[in-house]
Scaffold this active site. Structure first.
Site, PDB file in Angstrom:
ATOM      1  N   GLY A  13       0.956  -0.500   0.319  1.00 40.45           N
ATOM      2  CA  GLY A  13       0.333  -0.316  -0.113  1.00 40.45           C
ATOM      3  C   GLY A  13       0.674   1.202   0.421  1.00 40.45           C
ATOM      4  O   GLY A  13       0.181   1.766  -0.933  1.00 40.45           O
ATOM      5  N   ASP A  14       1.637   1.054   0.304  1.00 38.60           N
ATOM      6  CA  ASP A  14       2.625   2.580   0.405  1.00 38.60           C
ATOM      7  C   ASP A  14       3.905   2.236   0.604  1.00 38.60           C
ATOM      8  O   ASP A  14       5.000   2.697   1.251  1.00 38.60           O
ATOM      9  CB  ASP A  14       2.473   3.108   2.049  1.00 38.60           C
ATOM     10  CG  ASP A  14       3.060   4.635   2.185  1.00 38.60           C
ATOM     11  OD1 ASP A  14       3.838   5.365   1.098  1.00 38.60           O
ATOM     12  OD2 ASP A  14       3.609   5.350   2.973  1.00 38.60           O
ATOM     13  N   PHE A  15       4.487   1.755  -1.125  1.00 40.57           N
ATOM     14  CA  PHE A  15       5.945   1.072  -0.937  1.00 40.57           C
ATOM     15  C   PHE A  15       6.999   2.073  -1.015  1.00 40.57           C
ATOM     16  O   PHE A  15       6.294   2.971  -1.882  1.00 40.57           O
ATOM     17  CB  PHE A  15       6.203  -0.205  -1.694  1.00 40.57           C
ATOM     18  CG  PHE A  15       7.400  -0.748  -1.909  1.00 40.57           C
ATOM     19  CD1 PHE A  15       8.127  -1.688  -0.925  1.00 40.57           C
ATOM     20  CD2 PHE A  15       8.060  -0.200  -3.124  1.00 40.57           C
ATOM     21  CE1 PHE A  15       9.488  -2.024  -1.114  1.00 40.57           C
ATOM     22  CE2 PHE A  15       9.796  -0.989  -3.285  1.00 40.57           C
ATOM     23  CZ  PHE A  15       9.793  -1.643  -2.352  1.00 40.57           C
ATOM     24  N   ARG A  16       7.864   2.704  -0.529  1.00 43.57           N
ATOM     25  CA  ARG A  16       9.239   3.667  -0.809  1.00 43.57           C
ATOM     26  C   ARG A  16      10.469   3.153  -0.054  1.00 43.57           C
ATOM     27  O   ARG A  16      10.335   2.338   0.597  1.00 43.57           O
ATOM     28  CB  ARG A  16       8.810   4.962  -0.379  1.00 43.57           C
ATOM     29  CG  ARG A  16       7.555   5.088   1.190  1.00 43.57           C
ATOM     30  CD  ARG A  16       6.880   5.988   1.260  1.00 43.57           C
ATOM     31  NE  ARG A  16       5.741   6.256   2.781  1.00 43.57           N
ATOM     32  CZ  ARG A  16       6.592   6.732   4.061  1.00 43.57           C
ATOM     33  NH1 ARG A  16       7.670   7.178   4.037  1.00 43.57           N
ATOM     34  NH2 ARG A  16       5.686   6.256   4.745  1.00 43.57           N
TER      35      ARG A  16
END
Length: 673
Positions: free
Chosen positions: A251-254
């Protein structure tokens, strides 16, 4: 007790990085080292040096004369908190193994916080208003007192069940490239707020901090960097593949979610789960992901395909130390990637001054960023940055590429397969005398959620998949609409119905009309040669679908004297929103044969964004010549009533617009007047 703790997600890096320069020693950083970086530079240097020696032994093309720097290089230990190894040392209160919950009352954050430590330890007072936190996480802050880390939890408006589900999911996922879960704590704040603390193993730093190190950009370590990037890609793909295979979306890969761990003379990269969800496609997070995929931008949904989009952009940042897209401009991906699609729109964008502005293109953006990225990665990046999610590869498909098959030459065999996920642990928590048992379970799931699979136009269908929507004013007693299929009610927009003129922004002129008991917001694009481009089209979709709770409908195409007019509209409550874009494209190309008039049902939006403008014009010409007006039940449409006047640019404009309201918001109307 020594060491520090990481709560819930990687420790946050300072907002500004040291300035960059190009001195005689190579490209590196100057300035003060970030004080709160959870980073052990000596440990990083040890891995770099050891790995480089191993690379040199295997890469024979490196001249012997260039290897002398290995003995002359002296690592500098940066100030700040230095972590050695991957061990985690924390307060005994939080040492919950293998998986337990502890209910603990905490004081409101604006007052002094007393952390009650187990086994008779004294209470430590932390003043959250004056003491500076050494690290901040999403749900907890960490303070240092007498060389010991203490946790101050932030109350959350979350149910005990939601907290338990999150910890249950983390506890049951085990993979060599996922940050290991060590324990969990569920707490209740004195005023009734719910909090959760998730304890995970602590690495050296996260990826954003890692690529800011002087070693990363030093020319001496170019060969280490090349190998490390390839291993970074494989490790993160392996972690994502495991999550996706078990029905979990990150959902929030960074970069901040990728943690660097030292393993002997090498690095291992692990994915921190963060706010992963067990759903195949889930509502977007309360805060927008750093790398937003198109379907997330316009529908508010997050799926596995969005993870692959974010993976490509995160890896590009690791390669180049800069972002590929400009932040804050939702039309960026369409301006850059539009020409990559099959039969892309060949029309030109028009600026405020009327001068044509060509789409930038993928290769042009790479050249503008002035970066020399490994060609093997660029090919994978291009596949992952497909505008439509169904065209992006999965993590499993990328792992079999030859690019990652040769890593064993340096790093040894690949990681052992993860253990099979067992049954859910018998864990429960009691809150206010009400028992809650988690029903969450890891389950296999298809490679793509069916709500996004095989969709020609993902925006309209993805929103429709969320739930049935019925414009309330269409079916209200005594209202405009009729529930019988096929019945439509016409609303005419003219200068007489205009209530207010909002203005022009991004070449969109906005007007608000009142007609037929509904407020109608009309967006119009007017200008000399107002050719539509993918960026313009998707910008209007963004305007029309800026909020997930609004239902988008892409409605009607009609042919004027010399213009093709496209309308995009959406309905929410008692308000109808419509957008108009003009095309001054002559209809000269003959249409291909083969349409069955009796069953014709054409999705012109799908044709436009997948097949291109030229093919769409063929279809429109065929519809016009055959005088076909195919409108299914429930259709919402816009047609020009009086396309006679000409504006100052010499193109046909319209003084009035007729809006036809029907029964089915998602059905298109096609045809001509």
């Amino acid at each position: 007790m020594s060491g520090k703790v990481e709560i819930n997600e990687p420790l946050i890096v300072a907002t500004s990085a040291p300035l960059r320069c190009n001195c005689t020693g190579g490209s590196h950083f100057h300035g003060k080292t970030i004080a709160n970086r959870a980073l052990g530079s000596s440990q990083l240097m040890k891995c770099y040096s050891g790995l480089l020696k191993r690379c040199v032994r295997r890469e024979k093309y490196i001249p012997v004369s260039d290897r002398g720097f290995l003995d002359a290089y002296t690592p500098q230990t940066a100030p700040g908190i230095v972590f050695t190894g991957s061990s985690l040392v924390t307060d005994s209160t939080l040492m919950m193994a293998p998986f337990n919950f502890h209910r603990q009352h905490v004081l409101p954050l604006e007052e002094n916080f007393g952390l009650e430590r187990a086994r008779g330890d004294v209470t430590v007072d932390i003043r959250t208003d004056t003491d500076e936190a050494v690290a901040r996480g999403l749900r907890s802050d960490m303070y240092e007192r007498d060389a010991v880390g203490h946790i101050v939890s932030k109350p959350q408006k979350r149910t005990t069940g939601e907290m338990l589900d999150e910890l249950m999911m983390t506890a049951r996922l085990s993979h060599g490239n996922l940050v290991r879960f060590l324990g969990g704590v569920a707490c209740e704040e004195t005023r009734g707020g719910k909090i959760t603390v998730k304890m995970v193993e602590l690495g050296l730093c996260n990826l954003d901090e890692f690529i800011a190190e002087p070693h990363w950009i030093a020319p001496k370590f170019a060969i280490v960097r090349q190998y490390t990037l390839c291993k970074l890609e494989r490790d993160t793909l392996s972690g994502l593949e495991y999550l996706h295979m078990h029905g979990v979306v990150h959902g929030d890969f960074r970069g901040a979610k990728v943690i660097v761990f030292p393993t002997a003379d090498d690095f291992t990269f692990k994915v921190n789960l963060g706010e992963s969800t067990s759903l195949g496609i889930a509502p977007a997070l309360s805060r927008a992901p750093y790398h937003r995929a198109p379907e997330t931008e316009f529908t508010g949904l997050i799926g596995r395909e969005a993870d692959m989009w974010a993976w490509a952009l995160t890896m590009y940042r690791a390669h180049t130390c800069k972002d590929f897209f400009k932040k804050g401009d939702p039309s960026e991906p369409y301006r850059v990637l539009g020409p990559m699609d099959n039969d892309a729109l060949d029309s030109r964008r028009t600026g405020r001054d009327g001068d044509p502005v060509n789409p930038e293109g993928f290769g042009t953006r790479l050249e503008k960023n002035a970066t020399a990225v490994d060609g093997g990665f660029i090919g994978l990046m291009g596949k992952c940055l497909a505008l439509y999610p169904q065209f992006r590869p999965t993590a499993r498909e990328l792992l079999v590429y030859p690019r990652y098959a040769t890593l064993h030459r340096i790093s040894g065999p690949g990681p052992a397969p993860p253990p099979v996920i067992g049954a859910a642990p018998a864990v429960r928590v009691v809150s206010n005398a009400v028992e809650f048992r988690s029903r969450w379970g890891v389950r296999p799931s298809p490679a793509m959620d069916p709500r996004l699979e095989a969709r020609t136009s993902w925006g309209k269908n993805a929103v429709r998949a969320v739930g049935d929507f019925t414009p309330s004013f269409l079916y209200r007693e005594g209202g405009l609409g009729d529930t019988r299929p096929g019945n439509k009610r016409a609303i005419t927009l003219s200068r007489g119905t205009l209530r207010s003129y909002v203005g022009t922004e991004n070449r969109l002129t906005t007007e608000i009309h009142r007609s037929g008991g509904a407020d109608i917001v009309l967006h119009k694009v007017v200008g000399r040669r107002p050719d539509i481009s993918r960026a313009n089209l998707e910008y209007v979709m963004k305007v029309s679908n800026g909020f997930p709770e609004w239902y988008i409908t892409i409605d009607h195409y009609t042919v004027g004297v010399t213009n093709v007019h496209l309308y995009v509209g959406y309905i929410t409550d008692d308000i109808v929103y419509a957008s108009a874009i003009g095309l001054s494209c002559p209809l000269r190309v003959d249409i291909l044969k083969g349409f069955e008039k009796s069953t014709l049902r054409v999705d012109l939006m799908g044709i436009l964004v997948t097949r291109g403008l030229a093919y769409t014009l063929r279809v429109i010409r065929h519809l016009k010549s055959a005088s076909i007006y195919e409108a299914g039940p429930h259709a919402v449409g816009l047609v020009f009533v009086n396309p006679s006047s000409r504006n100052r640019f010499g193109t046909v404009s319209c003084d009035s617009v007729k809006l036809e309201l029907g029964d089915e918001p998602s059905q298109l109307i096609t045809g001509s007047r």
